[in-house]
Write a protein that holds these residues in place. Structure first.
Motif, PDB file in Angstrom:
ATOM      1  N   VAL A 176       0.838  -1.200   0.000  1.00  8.11           N
ATOM      2  CA  VAL A 176       0.000   0.000   0.000  1.00  8.11           C
ATOM      3  C   VAL A 176       0.875   1.253   0.000  1.00  8.11           C
ATOM      4  O   VAL A 176       0.612   2.214  -0.740  1.00  8.11           O
ATOM      5  CB  VAL A 176      -0.945   0.003   1.220  1.00  8.11           C
ATOM      6  N   ILE A 177       1.936   1.244   0.799  1.00 12.52           N
ATOM      7  CA  ILE A 177       2.868   2.373   0.846  1.00 12.52           C
ATOM      8  C   ILE A 177       3.556   2.561  -0.506  1.00 12.52           C
ATOM      9  O   ILE A 177       3.671   3.686  -1.020  1.00 12.52           O
ATOM     10  CB  ILE A 177       3.921   2.158   1.952  1.00 12.52           C
ATOM     11  N   VAL A 178       4.004   1.467  -1.093  1.00  6.96           N
ATOM     12  CA  VAL A 178       4.691   1.549  -2.388  1.00  6.96           C
ATOM     13  C   VAL A 178       3.733   2.046  -3.465  1.00  6.96           C
ATOM     14  O   VAL A 178       4.108   2.848  -4.335  1.00  6.96           O
ATOM     15  CB  VAL A 178       5.296   0.183  -2.760  1.00  6.96           C
ATOM     16  N   ASP A 179       2.490   1.585  -3.417  1.00  9.07           N
ATOM     17  CA  ASP A 179       1.478   2.064  -4.363  1.00  9.07           C
ATOM     18  C   ASP A 179       1.277   3.573  -4.228  1.00  9.07           C
ATOM     19  O   ASP A 179       1.140   4.287  -5.231  1.00  9.07           O
ATOM     20  CB  ASP A 179       0.166   1.322  -4.111  1.00  9.07           C
ATOM     21  N   ALA A 180       1.277   4.071  -2.992  1.00  9.03           N
ATOM     22  CA  ALA A 180       1.128   5.518  -2.772  1.00  9.03           C
ATOM     23  C   ALA A 180       2.333   6.281  -3.322  1.00  9.03           C
ATOM     24  O   ALA A 180       2.188   7.384  -3.859  1.00  9.03           O
ATOM     25  CB  ALA A 180       0.952   5.799  -1.285  1.00  9.03           C
ATOM     26  N   MET A 181       3.521   5.698  -3.204  1.00  3.53           N
ATOM     27  CA  MET A 181       4.718   6.311  -3.794  1.00  3.53           C
ATOM     28  C   MET A 181       4.562   6.439  -5.304  1.00  3.53           C
ATOM     29  O   MET A 181       4.837   7.487  -5.893  1.00  3.53           O
ATOM     30  CB  MET A 181       5.960   5.456  -3.508  1.00  3.53           C
ATOM     31  N   LYS A 182       4.101   5.361  -5.921  1.00  2.00           N
ATOM     32  CA  LYS A 182       3.974   5.350  -7.384  1.00  2.00           C
ATOM     33  C   LYS A 182       2.944   6.365  -7.858  1.00  2.00           C
ATOM     34  O   LYS A 182       3.184   7.109  -8.811  1.00  2.00           O
ATOM     35  CB  LYS A 182       3.591   3.952  -7.858  1.00  2.00           C
ATOM     36  N   ARG A 183       1.794   6.384  -7.203  1.00  2.00           N
ATOM     37  CA  ARG A 183       0.715   7.269  -7.655  1.00  2.00           C
ATOM     38  C   ARG A 183       1.016   8.743  -7.403  1.00  2.00           C
ATOM     39  O   ARG A 183       0.581   9.616  -8.151  1.00  2.00           O
ATOM     40  CB  ARG A 183      -0.597   6.858  -6.994  1.00  2.00           C
TER      41      ARG A 183
END
Length: 381
Positions: A318-325
């Protein structure tokens, strides 16, 4: 024939090195993710389980080597600290993680630690995702930094009470360990039990370090309840169930996710088979990728999932997804993307409501058969 070395134009190769002859070659950037859980004490096995879930996710992401944010390859690093399941230690750990420069934190496990620690993360703009704190108060404080990837006791307590009603339970005794988690779960259970017409015969409190429950159990035996609801962790819930069996207390024991671990049979012995418990999430064995996850966790850290490792593992993604977006590895960038999360993970689809709780959650109920945790039912919330 003599070869004469021509003078080298030093600017050209340096430029090529700096720009990879036309392609930007930026150094890898290391980004710290915090992990906070009890790694010592009587529930260290649960805390280590969560911490290992975080480490496994980071290990896999780094091995893939394809996390690129803002044109830079990102290497994740876990800053894992022991909060000892203690509120005072937990707030010190939270401050240290902030000072260490973490961009987000997966933790804490215990509601009694997550709630006071959450203010420190709020004050510093650090996203906090708890994989195990189920007390509703954690997200009801209104902190925009607080998120949860597990159900709440406002769902778990009622699910246990409704199960008791369906099993024709008429009377119940309630015991909790006086922690924010145990007491909060017991409160939610009691409220629904009464609403469902179940008579609460007594309410007793112990503590999360207790080992002797014979006085409470002797009193409860005389009350002759159909069931006993225990709010606490497996380190105390196991001995509680074992001593109930030794005293020939016939009542079925009901408990929450803190008790509902793969270690319960070790702690309760044969008494585990007299217990029904809930997990504030779906059944891991039914999830895509669960077998591979369990295999990789055991290969890396030597143990099967206890209860929280798949949740903590999913929180990293979830954290990595937030970084990407957000195209950012900053605290502010990650936090800005968190409310719009819509991600399929090992534990299912993760979306957050306005409080930071899961929009889609479920409660799984289990029994133990010869010491093995066995699914009874899953209730969608």
């Amino acid at each position: 024939m003599k070869f004469q070395l021509k003078p080298i134009n030093a600017a050209l190769p340096l430029a090529c090195i700096a720009m990879a002859c036309g392609q930007a070659a930026l150094a890898d950037v290391t980004v710290k993710i915090g992990s906070a859980a009890p790694l010592t004490g009587n529930i260290a096995h649960m805390g280590q389980d969560a911490a290992d879930g975080v480490k496994l996710a980071v290990q896999q992401i780094n091995k893939a080597g394809n996390l690129v944010i803002g044109g830079q390859k990102v290497v994740l690093e876990v800053d894992s600290l022991d909060d000892q399941a203690d509120p005072r230690t937990g707030t010190n750990v939270a401050q240290k993680l902030v000072d260490d420069g973490v961009v987000a934190v997966i933790g804490h496990l215990n509601s009694g630690v997550s709630i006071p620690a959450s203010k420190i993360y709020r004050d510093n703009g650090v996203t906090q995702i708890t994989p195990g704190s189920t007390n509703p108060q954690y997200t009801l404080q209104g902190y925009k930094t607080a998120f949860r990837v597990i159900g709440t006791d406002a769902q778990q307590g009622p699910a246990l009470a409704k199960y008791a009603r369906n099993q024709k339970v008429k009377t119940v005794a309630i015991v909790d360990d006086a922690t924010a988690y145990g007491q909060g779960l017991a409160d939610q259970f009691e409220k629904t039990a009464k609403a469902e017409g179940i008579q609460v015969l007594s309410r007793d409190a112990t503590n999360d370090k207790a080992t002797d429950f014979k006085a409470i159990l002797t009193k409860i035996k005389a009350e002759r309840p159909d069931a006993i609801m225990y709010g606490g962790e497996d380190a105390t819930g196991g001995p509680f169930a074992k001593q109930a069996l030794q005293l020939a207390v016939p009542a079925r024991i009901l408990a929450g996710d803190g008790v509902c671990t793969t270690d319960l049979a070790r702690l309760a012995g044969n008494a585990a088979d007299n217990l029904v418990c809930s997990v504030a999430g779906g059944d891991l064995s039914a999830m895509d990728g669960s077998a591979a996850f369990g295999k990789e966790l055991k290969a890396a850290y030597g143990h099967d999932p206890v209860v929280y490792s798949p949740v903590a593992y999913s929180a990293v993604y979830v954290i990595v997804d937030a970084m990407k977006r957000s195209n950012s590895v900053t605290r502010a960038g990650i936090l800005s993307a968190m409310p719009s999360t819509n991600l399929n993970t090992l534990i299912g689809n993760i979306r957050f409501d306005e409080h930071g709780d899961l929009k889609d959650s479920s409660i799984s109920l289990y029994k133990y058969v010869k010491g093995k945790r066995t699914l009874l039912e899953v209730e969608k919330m």
